[in-house]
Design a protein around this motif. Structure first.
Motif, mmCIF file in Angstrom:
data_model
loop_
_atom_site.group_PDB
_atom_site.id
_atom_site.type_symbol
_atom_site.label_atom_id
_atom_site.label_comp_id
_atom_site.label_asym_id
_atom_site.label_seq_id
_atom_site.Cartn_x
_atom_site.Cartn_y
_atom_site.Cartn_z
ATOM 1 N N LYS A 57 0.958 -1.287 0.149
ATOM 2 C CA LYS A 57 0.091 -0.187 0.065
ATOM 3 C C LYS A 57 0.674 1.365 -0.015
ATOM 4 C CE LYS A 57 -3.839 -1.445 2.735
ATOM 5 N NZ LYS A 57 -4.350 -1.477 3.790
ATOM 6 N N ASN A 58 2.007 1.268 -0.768
ATOM 7 C CA ASN A 58 2.865 2.502 -0.468
ATOM 8 C C ASN A 58 2.126 3.622 -1.419
ATOM 9 O OD1 ASN A 58 3.464 0.793 -2.771
ATOM 10 N ND2 ASN A 58 4.424 2.303 -3.786
ATOM 11 N N PHE A 59 2.554 4.926 -1.124
ATOM 12 C CA PHE A 59 1.863 5.843 -1.594
ATOM 13 C C PHE A 59 2.813 7.202 -2.117
ATOM 14 C CE2 PHE A 59 -0.249 10.167 -1.627
ATOM 15 C CZ PHE A 59 -0.989 10.110 -2.553
ATOM 16 N N SER A 60 2.982 7.830 -3.176
ATOM 17 C CA SER A 60 3.789 8.926 -3.217
ATOM 18 C C SER A 60 3.270 9.926 -4.373
ATOM 19 C CB SER A 60 5.260 8.616 -3.529
ATOM 20 O OG SER A 60 5.336 7.935 -4.714
ATOM 21 N N VAL A 61 3.558 11.097 -4.046
ATOM 22 C CA VAL A 61 3.134 12.037 -5.255
ATOM 23 C C VAL A 61 4.332 13.028 -5.680
ATOM 24 C CG1 VAL A 61 1.545 14.106 -6.071
ATOM 25 C CG2 VAL A 61 0.883 12.237 -4.128
ATOM 26 N N ALA B 148 0.544 4.454 -6.498
ATOM 27 C CA ALA B 148 -0.114 3.835 -5.288
ATOM 28 C C ALA B 148 0.227 2.224 -5.375
ATOM 29 C CB ALA B 148 -1.482 4.039 -5.355
ATOM 30 N N GLY B 149 0.515 1.652 -4.486
ATOM 31 C CA GLY B 149 0.666 0.196 -4.320
ATOM 32 C C GLY B 149 -0.393 -0.424 -4.918
ATOM 33 N N SER B 150 -0.232 -1.714 -5.405
ATOM 34 C CA SER B 150 -1.211 -2.547 -5.926
ATOM 35 C C SER B 150 -2.235 -2.855 -4.846
ATOM 36 C CB SER B 150 -0.548 -3.888 -6.595
ATOM 37 O OG SER B 150 -0.254 -4.612 -5.628
ATOM 38 N N GLY B 151 -2.116 -2.879 -3.681
ATOM 39 C CA GLY B 151 -3.087 -3.110 -2.701
ATOM 40 C C GLY B 151 -3.964 -2.009 -2.175
ATOM 41 N N THR C 62 1.153 4.361 -11.514
ATOM 42 C CA THR C 62 1.044 5.738 -11.476
ATOM 43 C C THR C 62 0.261 6.261 -12.325
ATOM 44 O OG1 THR C 62 3.605 5.442 -10.987
ATOM 45 C CG2 THR C 62 2.852 7.579 -12.166
ATOM 46 N N PHE C 63 -0.541 7.255 -11.789
ATOM 47 C CA PHE C 63 -1.637 7.913 -12.748
ATOM 48 C C PHE C 63 -1.158 9.397 -12.632
ATOM 49 C CE2 PHE C 63 -3.217 4.630 -9.977
ATOM 50 C CZ PHE C 63 -4.290 4.147 -10.802
ATOM 51 N N ASN C 64 -1.598 9.979 -13.921
ATOM 52 C CA ASN C 64 -1.286 11.148 -14.286
ATOM 53 C C ASN C 64 -2.372 12.092 -13.997
ATOM 54 O OD1 ASN C 64 -0.236 13.495 -15.497
ATOM 55 N ND2 ASN C 64 -0.185 12.694 -17.603
ATOM 56 N N LEU C 65 -2.443 12.921 -13.119
ATOM 57 C CA LEU C 65 -3.792 13.540 -12.567
ATOM 58 C C LEU C 65 -3.467 14.954 -12.850
ATOM 59 C CD1 LEU C 65 -4.433 11.389 -9.544
ATOM 60 C CD2 LEU C 65 -5.366 11.189 -11.841
ATOM 61 N N GLN C 66 -4.577 15.747 -12.938
ATOM 62 C CA GLN C 66 -4.496 17.074 -13.069
ATOM 63 C C GLN C 66 -5.018 18.114 -11.907
ATOM 64 O OE1 GLN C 66 -3.359 18.120 -16.070
ATOM 65 N NE2 GLN C 66 -3.212 15.755 -16.705
ATOM 66 N N GLN C 67 -4.199 19.251 -11.640
ATOM 67 C CA GLN C 67 -4.585 20.133 -10.456
ATOM 68 C C GLN C 67 -5.984 20.492 -10.938
ATOM 69 O OE1 GLN C 67 -1.110 22.575 -10.145
ATOM 70 N NE2 GLN C 67 -0.275 20.935 -8.735
ATOM 71 N N GLY C 68 -7.125 20.539 -9.784
ATOM 72 C CA GLY C 68 -8.293 20.911 -10.070
ATOM 73 C C GLY C 68 -9.150 21.580 -8.849
ATOM 74 N N ASP C 69 -10.243 21.896 -8.987
ATOM 75 C CA ASP C 69 -10.897 22.385 -7.780
ATOM 76 C C ASP C 69 -11.576 21.381 -7.024
ATOM 77 O OD1 ASP C 69 -12.336 24.520 -6.357
ATOM 78 O OD2 ASP C 69 -13.967 23.788 -7.336
ATOM 79 N N LYS D 173 -8.687 10.395 -1.611
ATOM 80 C CA LYS D 173 -7.472 10.848 -1.400
ATOM 81 C C LYS D 173 -7.028 12.151 -2.206
ATOM 82 C CE LYS D 173 -2.724 9.875 0.551
ATOM 83 N NZ LYS D 173 -2.778 10.094 1.981
ATOM 84 N N MET D 174 -7.308 11.841 -3.570
ATOM 85 C CA MET D 174 -7.225 12.431 -4.641
ATOM 86 C C MET D 174 -8.002 13.994 -4.540
ATOM 87 S SD MET D 174 -4.311 11.380 -5.994
ATOM 88 C CE MET D 174 -4.038 11.110 -4.251
ATOM 89 N N CYS D 175 -8.979 13.833 -4.193
ATOM 90 C CA CYS D 175 -9.994 14.798 -4.203
ATOM 91 C C CYS D 175 -9.594 15.777 -2.829
ATOM 92 C CB CYS D 175 -11.447 14.320 -3.581
ATOM 93 S SG CYS D 175 -12.769 15.759 -3.229
ATOM 94 N N GLY D 176 -9.202 15.169 -1.998
ATOM 95 C CA GLY D 176 -8.537 16.127 -0.916
ATOM 96 C C GLY D 176 -7.331 16.818 -1.153
ATOM 97 N N MET D 177 -6.454 16.351 -2.149
ATOM 98 C CA MET D 177 -5.344 16.943 -2.554
ATOM 99 C C MET D 177 -5.547 17.963 -3.846
ATOM 100 S SD MET D 177 -2.660 13.883 -2.460
ATOM 101 C CE MET D 177 -1.192 14.651 -2.774
ATOM 102 N N GLY D 178 -6.819 17.997 -4.170
ATOM 103 C CA GLY D 178 -7.261 18.590 -5.323
ATOM 104 C C GLY D 178 -6.782 18.268 -6.572
ATOM 105 N N LEU D 179 -6.773 16.861 -6.909
ATOM 106 C CA LEU D 179 -6.187 16.259 -8.160
ATOM 107 C C LEU D 179 -7.521 15.681 -8.766
ATOM 108 C CD1 LEU D 179 -2.548 15.252 -6.913
ATOM 109 C CD2 LEU D 179 -3.214 16.918 -8.470
ATOM 110 N N SER D 180 -7.586 16.016 -10.031
ATOM 111 C CA SER D 180 -8.542 15.372 -10.759
ATOM 112 C C SER D 180 -8.051 14.354 -11.706
ATOM 113 C CB SER D 180 -9.287 16.614 -11.428
ATOM 114 O OG SER D 180 -10.380 16.071 -12.468
ATOM 115 N N GLY D 181 -9.112 13.268 -12.193
ATOM 116 C CA GLY D 181 -8.802 12.380 -13.069
ATOM 117 C C GLY D 181 -9.473 11.146 -12.479
ATOM 118 N N LEU D 182 -9.367 10.982 -11.197
ATOM 119 C CA LEU D 182 -9.818 9.669 -10.739
ATOM 120 C C LEU D 182 -11.293 9.752 -9.904
ATOM 121 C CD1 LEU D 182 -6.868 8.105 -8.839
ATOM 122 C CD2 LEU D 182 -7.902 7.242 -10.972
ATOM 123 N N GLU D 183 -11.985 10.882 -10.581
ATOM 124 C CA GLU D 183 -13.318 10.695 -9.918
ATOM 125 C C GLU D 183 -14.379 9.507 -10.263
ATOM 126 O OE1 GLU D 183 -11.541 13.072 -11.369
ATOM 127 O OE2 GLU D 183 -12.443 15.126 -11.134
#
Ligand SMILES: Cc1cc2nc3c(=O)[nH]c(=O)nc-3n(C[C@H](O)[C@H](O)[C@H](O)COP(=O)(O)OP(=O)(O)OC[C@H]3O[C@@H](n4cnc5c(N)ncnc54)[C@H](O)[C@@H]3O)c2cc1C
Length: 286
Positions: free
Chosen positions: A70-74, A86-89, A174-181, A98-108
């Motif tokens: 469950k590793n995680f890094s940005v 993010a780790g496979s688990g 590794t996911f490529n996410l955009q900064q968003g609102d 988590k991405m929402c909390g960081m204002g990153l869009s793409g995994l909605e």
């Protein structure tokens, strides 16, 4: 908690809540342990969140459970986008939140899809017009004891499918996410979850869609048109809410679910000429 258990009941590791024991149940916590287990048991079944599997009543010989990776890094943002690993688990829905909390869009789209990041990549999971393929920058795989990066293209991601090298295991993605609102991201996630609640039987165990949609049609529509909604074999039932879901009413066995699957396949074939392709994966003997 030990990293290896004998005769571990698998039902609790599946969203169907069905399945006999694993003779050997392995829980690697590092990539090195995973490589070691995969080397010793190349025939071991790789289990993520168990949300797309039907495990046989007899169980399976060896299961390698990845929930602990469950590793995680940005990475630092570049031109408004961030590479998130993010780790496979890692839970796919938790990652979306988590991405929402960081204002990153793409995994909605991922919000509400059960299972892990590894399972999502293997299945090219998708919903509400989005899928893994759209946002995956790369996945790190363990192949023949070696760790190597693969692009989405190299993984052959297509509708609920991938073409991983034989015996390969996804270690992280590794996911490529955009900064968003953040507010707008959250609004889209809630909308997606609401749609899901209205159309899927979420309050009763299942493994999601049993069949892939045939080109230009919907498996659920075809199954419903043949009168299957509500049809039971023992404790297994074609959902009243969504005919492409089989639900476990609490006492279903894997054999009963499988019997219902076969009945649907045969009736659809004879009634429409269409050969339905299974989305869920069978584990063990059927
Ligand atoms: C209520 C419900 C709703 C669902 N809705 C959706 C939806 O909207 N969209 C959608 O796409 N799916 C949906 N699904 C199906 C399921 O959630 C997805 O397919 C999910 O991505 C599977 O992930 P998992 O970790 O649970 O995989 P598992 O079920 O554990 O495994 C699935 C397959 O992937 C392999 N696998 C898992 N992890 C790895 C890894 N790290 N490396 C190599 N192989 C691996 C397994 O061996 C198996 O063949 C739904 C399921 C349920 C129960």
């Amino acid at each position: 908690m030990t990293k290896a258990r004998k005769n571990e009941p698998l039902a609790k590791f599946t969203t169907f809540r069905i399945g006999g024991p694993a003779e050997l149940f392995l829980m690697p916590e590092t990539v090195e342990e995973l490589a070691d287990f995969c080397g010793k048991y190349p025939e071991g079944f790789i289990l993520g969140g168990g949300s797309n599997v039907l495990v046989s009543d007899e169980g399976a010989p060896v299961v390698i459970f990845l929930k602990k990776l469950k590793n995680f890094s940005v990475a630092a943002p570049e031109n408004g986008s961030s590479a998130v690993t993010a780790g496979s688990g890692y839970s796919f829905t938790a990652l979306s939140r988590k991405m929402c909390g960081m204002g990153l869009s793409g995994l909605e789209f991922a919000y509400g899809i059960p299972g892990t990041v590894g399972g999502a990549v293997v299945m090219n999971a998708g919903a509400s017009g989005g899928e893994v393929k759209d946002v995956l920058e790369k996945a790190t795989l363990l192949v023949d004891g070696k760790v190597r990066d693969f692009s989405g293209r190299e993984l052959g991601l297509s509708y609920r499918k991938s073409e991983l090298p034989k015996g390969a295991v996804i270690v992280s993605a590794t996911f490529n996410l955009q900064q968003g609102d953040e507010k707008e991201i959250e609004r889209r996630m809630k909308e997606n979850l609401e749609k899901r609640k209205q159309t899927q039987p979420l309050d009763i165990p299942s493994a999601g869609s049993v069949f892939r949609n045939p080109p230009g049609d919907f498996a659920g529509r075809i199954i419903e048109s043949l009168g299957f909604k509500g049809r039971c074999v023992g404790g297994a039932q074609v959902s009243e809410k969504h005919a492409n879901f089989i639900v476990n009413q609490g006492w279903a066995t894997a054999a009963q679910v499988f019997q219902l699957i076969k009945m649907i396949e045969e009736t659809v074939k004879s009634g429409t000429g269409i050969t339905l392709e299974r989305e869920i994966k069978l584990v063990g003997n059927f």
